[in-house]
Design a protein around this motif. Structure first.
Motif, PDB file in Angstrom:
ATOM      1  N   ALA A 223      72.078  26.355 -35.526  1.00 46.30           N
ATOM      2  CA  ALA A 223      71.497  25.669 -36.688  1.00 46.30           C
ATOM      3  C   ALA A 223      69.990  25.477 -36.510  1.00 46.30           C
ATOM      4  O   ALA A 223      69.372  24.691 -37.216  1.00 46.30           O
ATOM      5  CB  ALA A 223      72.173  24.318 -36.887  1.00 46.30           C
ATOM      6  N   HIS A 224      69.432  26.176 -35.502  1.00 47.70           N
ATOM      7  CA  HIS A 224      67.979  26.176 -35.231  1.00 47.70           C
ATOM      8  C   HIS A 224      67.466  24.852 -34.692  1.00 47.70           C
ATOM      9  O   HIS A 224      66.323  24.474 -34.950  1.00 47.70           O
ATOM     10  CB  HIS A 224      67.198  26.573 -36.489  1.00 47.70           C
ATOM     11  CG  HIS A 224      67.679  27.851 -37.109  1.00 47.70           C
ATOM     12  ND1 HIS A 224      67.549  29.078 -36.492  1.00 47.70           N
ATOM     13  CD2 HIS A 224      68.344  28.076 -38.278  1.00 47.70           C
ATOM     14  CE1 HIS A 224      68.090  30.021 -37.259  1.00 47.70           C
ATOM     15  NE2 HIS A 224      68.584  29.440 -38.342  1.00 47.70           N
ATOM     16  N   TYR A 225      68.301  24.168 -33.924  1.00 50.40           N
ATOM     17  CA  TYR A 225      67.835  22.984 -33.211  1.00 50.40           C
ATOM     18  C   TYR A 225      68.079  23.195 -31.718  1.00 50.40           C
ATOM     19  O   TYR A 225      69.206  23.437 -31.296  1.00 50.40           O
ATOM     20  CB  TYR A 225      68.557  21.712 -33.667  1.00 50.40           C
ATOM     21  CG  TYR A 225      68.091  20.489 -32.894  1.00 50.40           C
ATOM     22  CD1 TYR A 225      66.812  19.974 -33.099  1.00 50.40           C
ATOM     23  CD2 TYR A 225      68.903  19.883 -31.938  1.00 50.40           C
ATOM     24  CE1 TYR A 225      66.364  18.884 -32.372  1.00 50.40           C
ATOM     25  CE2 TYR A 225      68.465  18.784 -31.214  1.00 50.40           C
ATOM     26  CZ  TYR A 225      67.188  18.287 -31.441  1.00 50.40           C
ATOM     27  OH  TYR A 225      66.742  17.214 -30.706  1.00 50.40           O
ATOM     28  N   GLN A 226      67.005  23.124 -30.936  1.00 49.07           N
ATOM     29  CA  GLN A 226      67.107  23.359 -29.499  1.00 49.07           C
ATOM     30  C   GLN A 226      67.238  22.026 -28.756  1.00 49.07           C
ATOM     31  O   GLN A 226      66.326  21.208 -28.777  1.00 49.07           O
ATOM     32  CB  GLN A 226      65.866  24.112 -28.998  1.00 49.07           C
ATOM     33  CG  GLN A 226      65.653  25.460 -29.672  1.00 49.07           C
ATOM     34  CD  GLN A 226      66.802  26.425 -29.448  1.00 49.07           C
ATOM     35  OE1 GLN A 226      67.429  26.443 -28.382  1.00 49.07           O
ATOM     36  NE2 GLN A 226      67.079  27.258 -30.450  1.00 49.07           N
ATOM     37  N   MET A 227      68.374  21.814 -28.104  1.00 50.10           N
ATOM     38  CA  MET A 227      68.585  20.616 -27.295  1.00 50.10           C
ATOM     39  C   MET A 227      68.135  20.898 -25.866  1.00 50.10           C
ATOM     40  O   MET A 227      68.813  21.609 -25.130  1.00 50.10           O
ATOM     41  CB  MET A 227      70.076  20.230 -27.278  1.00 50.10           C
ATOM     42  CG  MET A 227      70.612  19.678 -28.564  1.00 50.10           C
ATOM     43  SD  MET A 227      72.380  19.308 -28.371  1.00 50.10           S
ATOM     44  CE  MET A 227      72.755  18.721 -30.031  1.00 50.10           C
ATOM     45  N   VAL A 412      77.044  20.248 -42.828  1.00 49.92           N
ATOM     46  CA  VAL A 412      77.267  19.302 -43.929  1.00 49.92           C
ATOM     47  C   VAL A 412      76.203  18.218 -43.934  1.00 49.92           C
ATOM     48  O   VAL A 412      75.633  17.875 -44.982  1.00 49.92           O
ATOM     49  CB  VAL A 412      78.668  18.658 -43.805  1.00 49.92           C
ATOM     50  CG1 VAL A 412      78.818  17.510 -44.791  1.00 49.92           C
ATOM     51  CG2 VAL A 412      79.745  19.697 -44.036  1.00 49.92           C
ATOM     52  N   SER A 413      75.909  17.668 -42.777  1.00 55.10           N
ATOM     53  CA  SER A 413      74.936  16.581 -42.684  1.00 55.10           C
ATOM     54  C   SER A 413      73.555  17.021 -43.148  1.00 55.10           C
ATOM     55  O   SER A 413      72.896  16.333 -43.937  1.00 55.10           O
ATOM     56  CB  SER A 413      74.868  16.078 -41.236  1.00 55.10           C
ATOM     57  OG  SER A 413      73.973  14.993 -41.117  1.00 55.10           O
ATOM     58  N   VAL A 414      73.126  18.181 -42.681  1.00 58.36           N
ATOM     59  CA  VAL A 414      71.801  18.683 -43.055  1.00 58.36           C
ATOM     60  C   VAL A 414      71.771  19.039 -44.539  1.00 58.36           C
ATOM     61  O   VAL A 414      70.764  18.790 -45.227  1.00 58.36           O
ATOM     62  CB  VAL A 414      71.430  19.906 -42.190  1.00 58.36           C
ATOM     63  CG1 VAL A 414      70.127  20.536 -42.671  1.00 58.36           C
ATOM     64  CG2 VAL A 414      71.302  19.500 -40.726  1.00 58.36           C
ATOM     65  N   PRO A 419      68.128  14.437 -41.444  1.00 53.58           N
ATOM     66  CA  PRO A 419      67.245  15.167 -40.523  1.00 53.58           C
ATOM     67  C   PRO A 419      68.063  15.976 -39.525  1.00 53.58           C
ATOM     68  O   PRO A 419      69.061  15.483 -38.988  1.00 53.58           O
ATOM     69  CB  PRO A 419      66.463  14.046 -39.823  1.00 53.58           C
ATOM     70  CG  PRO A 419      66.525  12.887 -40.770  1.00 53.58           C
ATOM     71  CD  PRO A 419      67.866  12.984 -41.421  1.00 53.58           C
ATOM     72  N   LEU A 420      67.643  17.206 -39.277  1.00 53.78           N
ATOM     73  CA  LEU A 420      68.386  18.103 -38.385  1.00 53.78           C
ATOM     74  C   LEU A 420      68.534  17.530 -36.979  1.00 53.78           C
ATOM     75  O   LEU A 420      69.631  17.499 -36.426  1.00 53.78           O
ATOM     76  CB  LEU A 420      67.692  19.470 -38.321  1.00 53.78           C
ATOM     77  CG  LEU A 420      68.246  20.475 -37.305  1.00 53.78           C
ATOM     78  CD1 LEU A 420      69.705  20.795 -37.588  1.00 53.78           C
ATOM     79  CD2 LEU A 420      67.405  21.747 -37.305  1.00 53.78           C
ATOM     80  N   LYS A 483      64.067   7.033 -33.996  1.00 54.55           N
ATOM     81  CA  LYS A 483      62.851   6.840 -34.805  1.00 54.55           C
ATOM     82  C   LYS A 483      61.660   6.538 -33.908  1.00 54.55           C
ATOM     83  O   LYS A 483      60.545   7.053 -34.144  1.00 54.55           O
ATOM     84  CB  LYS A 483      63.083   5.673 -35.776  1.00 54.55           C
ATOM     85  CG  LYS A 483      62.049   5.591 -36.899  1.00 54.55           C
ATOM     86  CD  LYS A 483      62.242   6.733 -37.871  1.00 54.55           C
ATOM     87  CE  LYS A 483      61.375   6.586 -39.096  1.00 54.55           C
ATOM     88  NZ  LYS A 483      61.502   7.746 -40.031  1.00 54.55           N
ATOM     89  N   VAL A 484      61.885   5.761 -32.873  1.00 55.31           N
ATOM     90  CA  VAL A 484      60.804   5.408 -31.945  1.00 55.31           C
ATOM     91  C   VAL A 484      60.264   6.629 -31.212  1.00 55.31           C
ATOM     92  O   VAL A 484      59.050   6.792 -31.052  1.00 55.31           O
ATOM     93  CB  VAL A 484      61.289   4.347 -30.915  1.00 55.31           C
ATOM     94  CG1 VAL A 484      60.229   4.103 -29.847  1.00 55.31           C
ATOM     95  CG2 VAL A 484      61.645   3.051 -31.630  1.00 55.31           C
ATOM     96  N   ILE A 485      61.156   7.502 -30.754  1.00 57.71           N
ATOM     97  CA  ILE A 485      60.734   8.659 -29.962  1.00 57.71           C
ATOM     98  C   ILE A 485      60.411   9.879 -30.814  1.00 57.71           C
ATOM     99  O   ILE A 485      60.114  10.958 -30.293  1.00 57.71           O
ATOM    100  CB  ILE A 485      61.817   9.034 -28.919  1.00 57.71           C
ATOM    101  CG1 ILE A 485      63.124   9.446 -29.613  1.00 57.71           C
ATOM    102  CG2 ILE A 485      62.042   7.900 -27.936  1.00 57.71           C
ATOM    103  CD1 ILE A 485      64.204   9.916 -28.652  1.00 57.71           C
ATOM    104  N   GLY A 486      60.473   9.701 -32.137  1.00 56.31           N
ATOM    105  CA  GLY A 486      60.112  10.789 -33.026  1.00 56.31           C
ATOM    106  C   GLY A 486      61.183  11.834 -33.237  1.00 56.31           C
ATOM    107  O   GLY A 486      60.887  12.981 -33.585  1.00 56.31           O
ATOM    108  N   LEU A 487      62.437  11.443 -33.034  1.00 53.54           N
ATOM    109  CA  LEU A 487      63.545  12.389 -33.243  1.00 53.54           C
ATOM    110  C   LEU A 487      63.675  12.760 -34.713  1.00 53.54           C
ATOM    111  O   LEU A 487      64.072  13.863 -35.059  1.00 53.54           O
ATOM    112  CB  LEU A 487      64.848  11.763 -32.731  1.00 53.54           C
ATOM    113  CG  LEU A 487      66.095  12.656 -32.706  1.00 53.54           C
ATOM    114  CD1 LEU A 487      65.915  13.775 -31.689  1.00 53.54           C
ATOM    115  CD2 LEU A 487      67.346  11.844 -32.374  1.00 53.54           C
ATOM    116  N   TRP A 488      63.305  11.825 -35.559  1.00 50.62           N
ATOM    117  CA  TRP A 488      63.354  12.087 -37.013  1.00 50.62           C
ATOM    118  C   TRP A 488      62.290  11.285 -37.742  1.00 50.62           C
ATOM    119  O   TRP A 488      61.682  10.423 -37.181  1.00 50.62           O
ATOM    120  CB  TRP A 488      64.751  11.773 -37.569  1.00 50.62           C
ATOM    121  CG  TRP A 488      65.175  10.334 -37.441  1.00 50.62           C
ATOM    122  CD1 TRP A 488      65.510   9.677 -36.291  1.00 50.62           C
ATOM    123  CD2 TRP A 488      65.302   9.385 -38.501  1.00 50.62           C
ATOM    124  NE1 TRP A 488      65.867   8.390 -36.546  1.00 50.62           N
ATOM    125  CE2 TRP A 488      65.752   8.174 -37.917  1.00 50.62           C
ATOM    126  CE3 TRP A 488      65.103   9.433 -39.876  1.00 50.62           C
ATOM    127  CZ2 TRP A 488      65.981   7.024 -38.669  1.00 50.62           C
ATOM    128  CZ3 TRP A 488      65.347   8.285 -40.608  1.00 50.62           C
ATOM    129  CH2 TRP A 488      65.778   7.103 -40.007  1.00 50.62           C
TER     130      TRP A 488
END
Length: 488
Positions: A223-227, A412-414, A419-420, A483-488
């Motif tokens: 889904a183009h998100y690199q963990m 579904v969520s995206v 936010p991805l 939100k604090v660490i800029g995840l979304w």
């Protein structure tokens, strides 16, 4: 006399029935979905069902699915290329080039070094020595031990069955607490149940904490998100720390041991350390190699350097262990778990990628997006988290569960506008805590629920309560901390 190996032929019934029915539905497939996409989805679903019914071990089941994929013309053996050299259709052999699969396989081999050198036991005994004066202290020591082992040993079953459970059993027997109704609640039942939840907490902290985490990582990449290793760790650290403080205390209050003070634990651990003697050269090398690997994995989150790529770092660590004599080639070959996961994870990720190639995921996203028009993405994500968590009552494998539902749920969520990055991490972390459901939820559950210390009714009752606690802690902290660490 040689005999034929046993095969669970009954396990083929449901995959075959579902597969045939879905294949026959190709002419009446949903609008906008190509025939090959539907047929690939059919094979994928049948394979996942096979991973649940287990006609063969999971690696054998997925190999069968791969063979059927070629047999039905859904993928070639070798990748085909255009005149310009561009891959037009990836072949099944490309499945085994998946870096996530090789990473976890090499991590398993690194774990063999942890076990072989005795480093894991030394860490465990020192934890008990420091925190073992009271039973609640041992609970926190077990949690701390799991958190350390979670970074060292990528198999949650290996950590639980190979390191933590033998220690729990030894401590319990020291206090004459055995798996019977007369003495199990002295301390054994409490420590047994605590060991299980310590395993859940440690699994949530590292992307390499358990096989389903790696599956989620691989599926998120589709889904183009690199963990990354550091990205997962940074996101999970706050909810994990809260759980590490709250869960042992809560279990102590809910399911208390009869023995509250454990002065013998320190003497017991000191005796074990005395038996081990000073830290050996192999242990020192193993420690140095592991620290090196962790540093490189962390730095990979900041520097785009090929030599810091996670799978390469794991290969490098294993080679160093071989060169220094900490491990030998036979040790690598004996690690069945490593080669087993390399097979089935590579195949499942390959099948998921074909669903993407053939347009199934895009179709699914568009369909869901139109159906969720006007519904808040926050509500959608919350519902998906709850469904992901409680649907685990129907699964005996975290890997099969994550493979079946993670990517569709993320899609579904995206599609609903979430936010991805937040969706990917929220769903991935949910898959780590959903083991707090049944006695068959995962490997550690099967190990610790079968010891006789905790009854099945106790297991289900207290896990239901703790499951709610996990959902609240992760459901609140991950979005806020994200939100604090800029995840979304």
């Amino acid at each position: 006399m040689k005999t034929i190996e046993k095969v669970n032929y009954k396990g083929f019934i449901w995959p075959l029935v579902v597969g045939v029915i879905m294949w026959c539905m190709t002419p009446i497939r949903p609008d906008g979905l190509s025939a090959i996409a539907w047929q690939m989805f059919t094979v994928f679903v049948a394979t996942i069902i096979g991973c649940i019914t287990k006609p063969l071990p999971i690696s054998g089941t997925t190999l069968l699915g791969l063979v059927v994929t070629v047999l039905l013309g859904l993928a070639p053996v070798e990748s085909t290329k255009s005149a310009s050299g561009v891959v037009t259709n990836s072949g099944i052999l490309s499945a085994f080039s998946n870096s996530a699969s090789w990473l976890i396989a090499m991590a398993f081999i690194m774990a063999a070094g942890i076990t072989k050198t005795g480093l894991g036991n030394r860490i465990a005994y020192n934890m008990i020595k420091l925190f073992g004066k009271r039973s609640i202290g041992i609970a926190y020591a077990i949690t701390g031990l799991e958190l350390i082992m979670g970074g060292l040993i990528p198999s949650n079953s290996a950590r639980s069955g190979g390191v933590v459970w033998p220690i729990v059993e030894s401590i319990s027997e020291t206090y004459d607490s055995k798996p019977d109704e007369k003495s199990r609640k002295k301390i054994g039942a409490f420590l047994d149940f605590m060991a299980f939840h310590a395993n859940i907490i440690s699994t949530a902290l590292f992307v390499t904490g358990a096989a389903p985490n790696i599956v989620a990582q691989a599926m998120a990449a589709k889904a183009h998100y690199q963990m990354t290793w550091i990205g997962w760790f940074t996101t999970a650290i706050v909810p994990v720390v809260i759980c590490a403080v709250v869960i042992p205390w809560l279990i102590y209050k809910m399911f208390p041991p009869e023995i509250k003070e454990t002065p013998n634990a320190k003497a017991w651990s000191e005796g074990k350390l005395a038996e081990m003697g000073k830290m050996s050269v192999p242990e020192k090398i193993m420690t140095a190699v592991f620290v090196m690997a962790i540093l490189m994995w962390v730095l990979a989150g900041f520097f785009d350097i090929q030599q810091f790529e996670a799978a390469y770092v794991a290969f490098l660590a294993v080679v160093i262990l071989l060169i220094t004599g900490v491990l030998k080639v036979d040790d690598l070959l004996k690690e069945k778990g490593a080669w087993n996961i390399l097979i089935w994870l590579s195949i499942l990720v390959f099948m998921a990628s074909k669903l993407t190639d053939y347009g199934f995921i895009v179709w699914f996203a568009k369909t869901v997006q139109s159906g969720l028009h006007g519904i808040s993405w926050g509500v959608v994500l919350a519902v998906l988290v709850l469904v992901m968590f409680y649907s685990h009552y129907f699964f005996a494998s975290g890997t099969a569960h994550v493979t079946a539902l993670y990517l569709p749920f993320l899609t579904v969520s995206v599609a609903a506008g979430a936010p991805l990055a937040l969706s990917a991490m929220m769903l991935a972390l949910t898959t780590t805590i959903m083991a707090s459901t049944t006695h068959y939820a995962n490997g550690p559950a099967s190990i610790l629920a079968s010891t006789g210390y905790v009854s099945q009714s106790e297991w289900w009752k207290y896990n239901f309560i703790l499951g709610l606690v996990y959902l609240v802690i992760f459901g609140v902290t991950v979005p806020l901390w994200g939100k604090v660490i800029g995840l979304w």
